[in-house]
Design a protein around this motif. Structure first.
Motif, PDB file in Angstrom:
ATOM      1  N   LYS A 125       0.830  -1.212   0.000  1.00 43.63           N
ATOM      2  CA  LYS A 125       0.000   0.000   0.000  1.00 43.63           C
ATOM      3  C   LYS A 125       0.866   1.263   0.000  1.00 43.63           C
ATOM      4  N   GLN A 126       2.171   1.069  -0.090  1.00 45.74           N
ATOM      5  CA  GLN A 126       3.157   2.148  -0.079  1.00 45.74           C
ATOM      6  C   GLN A 126       3.159   2.931   1.233  1.00 45.74           C
ATOM      7  N   ASP A 127       2.723   2.261   2.294  1.00 43.59           N
ATOM      8  CA  ASP A 127       2.848   2.832   3.633  1.00 43.59           C
ATOM      9  C   ASP A 127       4.184   2.365   4.192  1.00 43.59           C
ATOM     10  N   PHE A 128       5.261   2.992   3.744  1.00 45.68           N
ATOM     11  CA  PHE A 128       6.599   2.526   4.060  1.00 45.68           C
ATOM     12  C   PHE A 128       6.952   2.717   5.537  1.00 45.68           C
ATOM     13  N   ALA A 129       6.466   3.803   6.117  1.00 44.81           N
ATOM     14  CA  ALA A 129       6.740   4.034   7.533  1.00 44.81           C
ATOM     15  C   ALA A 129       6.062   2.971   8.384  1.00 44.81           C
ATOM     16  N   GLY A 130       4.809   2.652   8.052  1.00 45.82           N
ATOM     17  CA  GLY A 130       4.092   1.615   8.790  1.00 45.82           C
ATOM     18  C   GLY A 130       4.750   0.257   8.618  1.00 45.82           C
ATOM     19  N   ALA A 131       5.179  -0.040   7.389  1.00 45.83           N
ATOM     20  CA  ALA A 131       5.842  -1.312   7.120  1.00 45.83           C
ATOM     21  C   ALA A 131       7.139  -1.424   7.914  1.00 45.83           C
ATOM     22  N   ALA A 132       7.910  -0.340   7.925  1.00 47.15           N
ATOM     23  CA  ALA A 132       9.183  -0.351   8.656  1.00 47.15           C
ATOM     24  C   ALA A 132       8.945  -0.554  10.151  1.00 47.15           C
ATOM     25  N   ASP A 133       7.900   0.075  10.683  1.00 48.17           N
ATOM     26  CA  ASP A 133       7.608  -0.064  12.113  1.00 48.17           C
ATOM     27  C   ASP A 133       7.231  -1.499  12.454  1.00 48.17           C
ATOM     28  N   HIS A 134       6.417  -2.133  11.604  1.00 43.94           N
ATOM     29  CA  HIS A 134       6.037  -3.529  11.839  1.00 43.94           C
ATOM     30  C   HIS A 134       7.259  -4.445  11.727  1.00 43.94           C
ATOM     31  N   LEU A 135       8.114  -4.155  10.760  1.00 39.70           N
ATOM     32  CA  LEU A 135       9.326  -4.957  10.608  1.00 39.70           C
ATOM     33  C   LEU A 135      10.228  -4.822  11.833  1.00 39.70           C
ATOM     34  N   ARG A 136      10.318  -3.607  12.357  1.00 46.89           N
ATOM     35  CA  ARG A 136      11.139  -3.395  13.555  1.00 46.89           C
ATOM     36  C   ARG A 136      10.629  -4.231  14.723  1.00 46.89           C
ATOM     37  N   GLN A 137       9.313  -4.228  14.908  1.00 45.05           N
ATOM     38  CA  GLN A 137       8.743  -4.993  16.015  1.00 45.05           C
ATOM     39  C   GLN A 137       9.005  -6.492  15.839  1.00 45.05           C
ATOM     40  N   ALA A 138       8.830  -6.979  14.614  1.00 46.38           N
ATOM     41  CA  ALA A 138       9.082  -8.400  14.355  1.00 46.38           C
ATOM     42  C   ALA A 138      10.562  -8.724  14.517  1.00 46.38           C
ATOM     43  N   GLU A 158      12.650  -7.213  16.529  1.00 43.13           N
ATOM     44  CA  GLU A 158      12.950  -7.221  17.957  1.00 43.13           C
ATOM     45  C   GLU A 158      12.487  -8.508  18.641  1.00 43.13           C
ATOM     46  N   LEU A 159      11.494  -9.190  18.026  1.00 42.04           N
ATOM     47  CA  LEU A 159      11.037 -10.479  18.551  1.00 42.04           C
ATOM     48  C   LEU A 159      11.937 -11.631  18.090  1.00 42.04           C
ATOM     49  N   GLY A 160      12.927 -11.298  17.249  1.00 43.14           N
ATOM     50  CA  GLY A 160      13.914 -12.302  16.861  1.00 43.14           C
ATOM     51  C   GLY A 160      13.701 -12.954  15.517  1.00 43.14           C
ATOM     52  N   ASN A 161      12.745 -12.492  14.724  1.00 42.94           N
ATOM     53  CA  ASN A 161      12.522 -13.074  13.398  1.00 42.94           C
ATOM     54  C   ASN A 161      13.649 -12.645  12.465  1.00 42.94           C
ATOM     55  N   SER A 162      14.412 -13.602  11.965  1.00 42.43           N
ATOM     56  CA  SER A 162      15.607 -13.268  11.184  1.00 42.43           C
ATOM     57  C   SER A 162      15.260 -12.579   9.864  1.00 42.43           C
ATOM     58  N   TRP A 163      14.114 -12.958   9.255  1.00 40.78           N
ATOM     59  CA  TRP A 163      13.740 -12.305   7.996  1.00 40.78           C
ATOM     60  C   TRP A 163      13.340 -10.862   8.234  1.00 40.78           C
ATOM     61  N   ALA A 164      12.634 -10.622   9.330  1.00 43.07           N
ATOM     62  CA  ALA A 164      12.284  -9.251   9.674  1.00 43.07           C
ATOM     63  C   ALA A 164      13.539  -8.439   9.951  1.00 43.07           C
ATOM     64  N   GLN A 165      14.535  -9.065  10.576  1.00 48.13           N
ATOM     65  CA  GLN A 165      15.797  -8.377  10.849  1.00 48.13           C
ATOM     66  C   GLN A 165      16.491  -7.966   9.560  1.00 48.13           C
ATOM     67  N   ILE A 166      16.434  -8.835   8.566  1.00 48.00           N
ATOM     68  CA  ILE A 166      17.051  -8.520   7.274  1.00 48.00           C
ATOM     69  C   ILE A 166      16.288  -7.406   6.569  1.00 48.00           C
ATOM     70  N   TYR A 167      14.952  -7.530   6.530  1.00 45.58           N
ATOM     71  CA  TYR A 167      14.152  -6.522   5.839  1.00 45.58           C
ATOM     72  C   TYR A 167      14.233  -5.166   6.540  1.00 45.58           C
TER      73      TYR A 167
END
Length: 294
Positions: free
Chosen positions: A72-85, A87-96
């Motif tokens: 949806k091109q909500d890049f700030a929202g996407a980045a925030d969700h990725l940060r939370q994931a 921080e929970l230790g998801n390696s793919w989220a860490q890469i993204y």
């Protein structure tokens, strides 16, 4: 869970041994103690398992939501969700999330922080993280550039199944050789070039050919140089194509042939080497002079 069960069994055996052989208490009372410990350990294992599973599920949901927000091109929202994931230790989220930080997508650019997230993912043996760290070291993104470090991480990526890392390893080898050439360490440079050249990397083949042609760190061998140029030219390497034009123009490693030289220079121009234009003009003038003399 298996580890906890083994620990429980071992604790049970130790408590039994103490009750029977050390005179430390009545056998019945020790059975009660053992039973209590079994209940406590099993309860802790279940809670720990639930917590881990719950965290994993939450991270995956955050990751999926990040994808949706990105589309949806909500890049700030996407980045925030990725940060939370992340921080929970998801390696793919860490890469993204590291990628967001490196590129400044949805968050302020911070290449150094990106490297730290890549390291966290690499600690979980994520092969893509290996590759990303290699890129950072190769180009000095968030870290001081280091071709040796880059090569090490590319090797890990290759060993863990990232086929693209092979080309990157060859590229780094050529870069290391060029650094050595700049410091006049010709023999070392040639040794580094030889392997990727033999393995089929066109840029290394063209560089190795130039060494043979110019006696840089190796005995001169124009005939062998031409063969290496041909191998690289077969892969449309512009430098090799142009160099074959030079060889035919000057009769180095081959019989001199201005017509063939023109063919190679025109090919070089076609693949984007603009310097070939002046070479074409030069050879056409030479041909004209030769014909006039006849």
């Amino acid at each position: 869970m298996e580890q906890n069960e083994k620990s429980t069994e071992q604790a049970s055996q130790e408590q039994s041994a103490c009750g029977c052989g050390c005179g430390g208490g009545k056998k019945g009372s020790n059975k009660v103690v053992v039973a209590i410990w079994v209940v406590l350990l099993l309860g802790f294992a279940c809670v720990l398992g639930y917590t881990r599973s719950h965290g994993q599920n939450k991270a995956e949901k955050l990751l999926n939501d990040a994808y949706a927000l990105y589309e949806k091109q909500d890049f700030a929202g996407a980045a925030d969700h990725l940060r939370q994931a992340a921080e929970l230790g998801n390696s793919w989220a860490q890469i993204y999330y590291g990628g967001c930080l490196k590129q400044g997508t949805g968050v302020a650019a911070d290449p150094a922080a990106a490297v730290e997230w890549y390291r966290k993912a690499a600690a979980q043996n994520n092969s893509v993280a290996f590759y990303e760290l290699a890129v950072c070291y190769e180009y000095g993104q968030g870290v001081a550039p280091s071709l040796d470090e880059a090569a090490s991480w590319y090797k890990k990526a290759l060993d863990s199944g990232i086929g693209e890392a092979q080309m990157a390893l060859w590229r780094v080898s050529v870069a290391k050789a060029n650094d050595l050439f700049a410091h006049q360490r010709y023999r070392e440079a040639v040794e580094i070039l030889k392997k990727p050249a033999e393995e089929g990397y066109a840029e290394a083949q063209a560089c190795y050919a130039a060494c043979l042609m110019n006696a840089s760190g190796v005995n001169p061998d124009p005939f062998a140089a031409v063969e290496w140029y041909r191998k690289a030219a077969a892969q449309n390497n512009p430098t090799a194509i142009y160099s074959l034009g030079v060889c035919y123009e000057n009769g180095e490693g081959v019989d001199r042939n201005l017509d063939t030289a023109l063919e190679w220079y025109r090919k070089a121009l076609y693949v984007g080497l603009e310097d070939a234009q002046s070479a074409i003009i030069r050879v056409e003038k030479l041909k004209a002079q030769k014909e006039a003399e006849q």
